[in-house]
Design a protein around this motif. Structure first.
Motif, PDB file in Angstrom:
ATOM      1  N   GLN A 195     -16.893   9.517 -20.530  1.00  0.00           N
ATOM      2  CA  GLN A 195     -17.292  10.622 -21.407  1.00  0.00           C
ATOM      3  C   GLN A 195     -17.483  10.134 -22.843  1.00  0.00           C
ATOM      4  O   GLN A 195     -18.422  10.546 -23.533  1.00  0.00           O
ATOM      5  CB  GLN A 195     -16.234  11.727 -21.373  1.00  0.00           C
ATOM      6  CG  GLN A 195     -16.027  12.344 -20.000  1.00  0.00           C
ATOM      7  CD  GLN A 195     -14.999  13.453 -20.017  1.00  0.00           C
ATOM      8  OE1 GLN A 195     -14.863  14.195 -20.997  1.00  0.00           O
ATOM      9  NE2 GLN A 195     -14.257  13.594 -18.943  1.00  0.00           N
ATOM     10  N   GLN A 196     -16.613   9.259 -23.279  1.00  0.00           N
ATOM     11  CA  GLN A 196     -16.740   8.713 -24.633  1.00  0.00           C
ATOM     12  C   GLN A 196     -17.988   7.837 -24.754  1.00  0.00           C
ATOM     13  O   GLN A 196     -18.634   7.809 -25.809  1.00  0.00           O
ATOM     14  CB  GLN A 196     -15.479   7.930 -24.979  1.00  0.00           C
ATOM     15  CG  GLN A 196     -14.240   8.823 -25.103  1.00  0.00           C
ATOM     16  CD  GLN A 196     -12.954   8.044 -25.231  1.00  0.00           C
ATOM     17  OE1 GLN A 196     -12.905   6.851 -24.935  1.00  0.00           O
ATOM     18  NE2 GLN A 196     -11.891   8.715 -25.671  1.00  0.00           N
ATOM     19  N   GLY A 200     -20.727  10.146 -25.371  1.00  0.00           N
ATOM     20  CA  GLY A 200     -20.702  10.568 -26.766  1.00  0.00           C
ATOM     21  C   GLY A 200     -21.361   9.552 -27.685  1.00  0.00           C
ATOM     22  O   GLY A 200     -22.063   9.921 -28.638  1.00  0.00           O
ATOM     23  N   CYS A 245     -16.516  13.087 -29.103  1.00  0.00           N
ATOM     24  CA  CYS A 245     -15.917  13.417 -27.808  1.00  0.00           C
ATOM     25  C   CYS A 245     -14.402  13.385 -28.001  1.00  0.00           C
ATOM     26  O   CYS A 245     -13.885  12.427 -28.585  1.00  0.00           O
ATOM     27  CB  CYS A 245     -16.342  12.422 -26.732  1.00  0.00           C
ATOM     28  SG  CYS A 245     -15.540  12.667 -25.122  1.00  0.00           S
ATOM     29  N   GLY A 267     -18.461  19.089 -20.711  1.00  0.00           N
ATOM     30  CA  GLY A 267     -18.537  18.198 -21.867  1.00  0.00           C
ATOM     31  C   GLY A 267     -19.949  17.712 -22.120  1.00  0.00           C
ATOM     32  O   GLY A 267     -20.402  17.634 -23.272  1.00  0.00           O
ATOM     33  N   MET A 311     -21.968  18.367 -25.556  1.00  0.00           N
ATOM     34  CA  MET A 311     -22.456  17.243 -26.352  1.00  0.00           C
ATOM     35  C   MET A 311     -23.979  17.252 -26.468  1.00  0.00           C
ATOM     36  O   MET A 311     -24.533  16.883 -27.504  1.00  0.00           O
ATOM     37  CB  MET A 311     -21.951  15.925 -25.754  1.00  0.00           C
ATOM     38  CG  MET A 311     -20.456  15.690 -25.994  1.00  0.00           C
ATOM     39  SD  MET A 311     -19.876  14.033 -25.522  1.00  0.00           S
ATOM     40  CE  MET A 311     -19.614  14.263 -23.780  1.00  0.00           C
TER      41      MET A 311
END
Length: 399
Positions: free
Chosen positions: A245-246, A249, A256, A267, A271
């Motif tokens: 997920q990061q 980002g 994130c 998410g 984003m």
């Protein structure tokens, strides 16, 4: 107002009885009228007159004026239960709309309740309460927020927490995505039918660049890792790896949370929205993200509202989303809008076990890629020419 001294009569009847006894006792030596005796009784008890004594007794007998007392809420063992964690207000609201039908006024009021929760983090915009991120929310937190909302509106008796309790029950369900009996075969046919007339191409032959050939895809392979490993640089949001997920980002150049989103698809939606907002904001220097393949699970995608809109946004941002069909026993009505945004199928070949792709656009964009023949077949002259051009292009890139 006069105050009674210790030993004063508690009621007017007691004071009058004392006056009558005094009159009777002094009758032979000092005859008194009843009014005079009452005045003497008042003097005996430290009052200036009978009127003062009477007022003091009346004041003592009058019930004390009731003052509003703030209700005391006794905590219960379930108040400490975690209702949801690592979720945005928008995501929780989407679930309430999808699973409990909270639209219109109910949805607006519930968002107001969520805005009163402490511990929220403004990830993208402090001006939009639906974008607040909550690391952890207990039932007690929700009940307190709902009471504060009702008190502000002057409604209820301060004990009505039906929204918090309904949300608690919803999250206690075994699955937020219910299964539909008999839907598995129908959904599989709906997925495979549009791609039956197209050839299958090994993803390895696409040089790992699926995003250049496909808009969005759906993957029916039993293990999504096999497909992820075929596409170097892809991002896998189908699991609990927060680092993925990061990484997304960083691709979108938006924040994130360190703990990550519980639902990676939510998410992704948040984003993407933040990235689009930055692109339209002239004061923020935002570059368009590079073309990237992102894997997301079907169940996560069906838990968010407006999944088809998010897929269209991802396409405009250059992301190729591959939806992993980790469950097929789902509501076909919820699946249909997602399939309408998909133009590619990824599946595991029954002959070779490798991951292959089929798409109406692959034949048109195969220039520079290598086509692998099917078992027992020979490549046509055109395909061999394409392969020769692809090899020359690969050698040129190496130089």
């Amino acid at each position: 107002m006069p105050n009674l001294l210790p030993g004063s009569p508690e009621t007017l009847d007691v004071a009058k009885a004392q006056a009558r006894r005094l009159t009777s006792a002094l009758q032979s030596t000092l005859p008194l009228k009843h009014g005079q005796a009452l005045e003497l009784i008042a003097k005996i008890h430290g009052q200036e007159s009978w009127g003062h004594l009477r007022s003091a007794i009346d004041e003592q007998d009058a019930p004390a004026q009731e003052t509003p007392i703030a209700p005391i809420y006794l905590s219960t063992p379930e108040d400490g239960e975690i209702v949801f964690s690592r979720m945005m207000a928008m995501e929780v609201l989407d679930l309430c709309k999808l699973r409990m039908g909270w639209y219109g006024l109910q949805a607006h009021e519930f968002l107001s309740v969520l805005s009163k929760l402490d511990g929220g983090v403004d990830l993208f915009s402090a001006e939009r309460p639906e974008l607040r991120f909550f690391p952890e929310v207990t039932l007690g937190d929700l009940r307190q927020a709902e009471r504060a909302f009702l008190a502000e509106k002057g409604r209820g008796d301060g004990n009505d927490t039906w929204m918090a309790d309904a949300l608690h029950q919803m999250f206690k369900a075994p699955s937020l995505v219910p299964s539909v009996p008999g839907a598995m075969d129908a959904n599989m046919r709906a997925i495979l039918k549009p791609f039956q007339r197209y050839d299958r191409y090994p993803i390895a032959g696409l040089n790992g660049d699926l995003a250049s050939h496909c808009i969005h895809g759906i993957c029916t392979a039993p293990s999504v890792r096999d497909a992820v490993n075929c596409i170097p640089g892809s991002i896998d949001l189908t699991g609990a790896d927060v680092s993925q997920q990061q990484a997304l980002g960083r691709v979108l150049n938006v924040p994130c949370p360190a703990v990550g989103f519980k639902n990676p698809a939510a998410g992704l939606k948040a984003m993407l929205g933040a990235c689009l907002a930055n692109l339209h904001d002239g004061e923020i220097r935002q570059k368009r993200p590079r073309r990237t393949t992102v894997f997301v699970s079907l169940t996560d995608l069906m838990l968010i509202g407006g999944a088809e809109v998010m897929l269209a946004q991802a396409r405009s941002m250059g992301l190729c989303l591959v939806v992993w069909a980790n469950r097929m026993d789902l509501d076909s009505q919820g699946l249909e809008p997602i399939l309408n945004q998909i133009n590619s199928l990824l599946e595991q070949s029954q002959d070779t076990g490798e991951i292959v792709a089929s798409s109406p656009s692959l034949d048109e964009t195969l220039g520079g890629t290598v086509k692998v023949p099917k078992l027992g077949e020979r490549l046509s002259l055109r395909d061999r020419a394409k392969n020769a051009l692809a090899q020359r292009e690969a050698e040129r890139r190496k130089r």
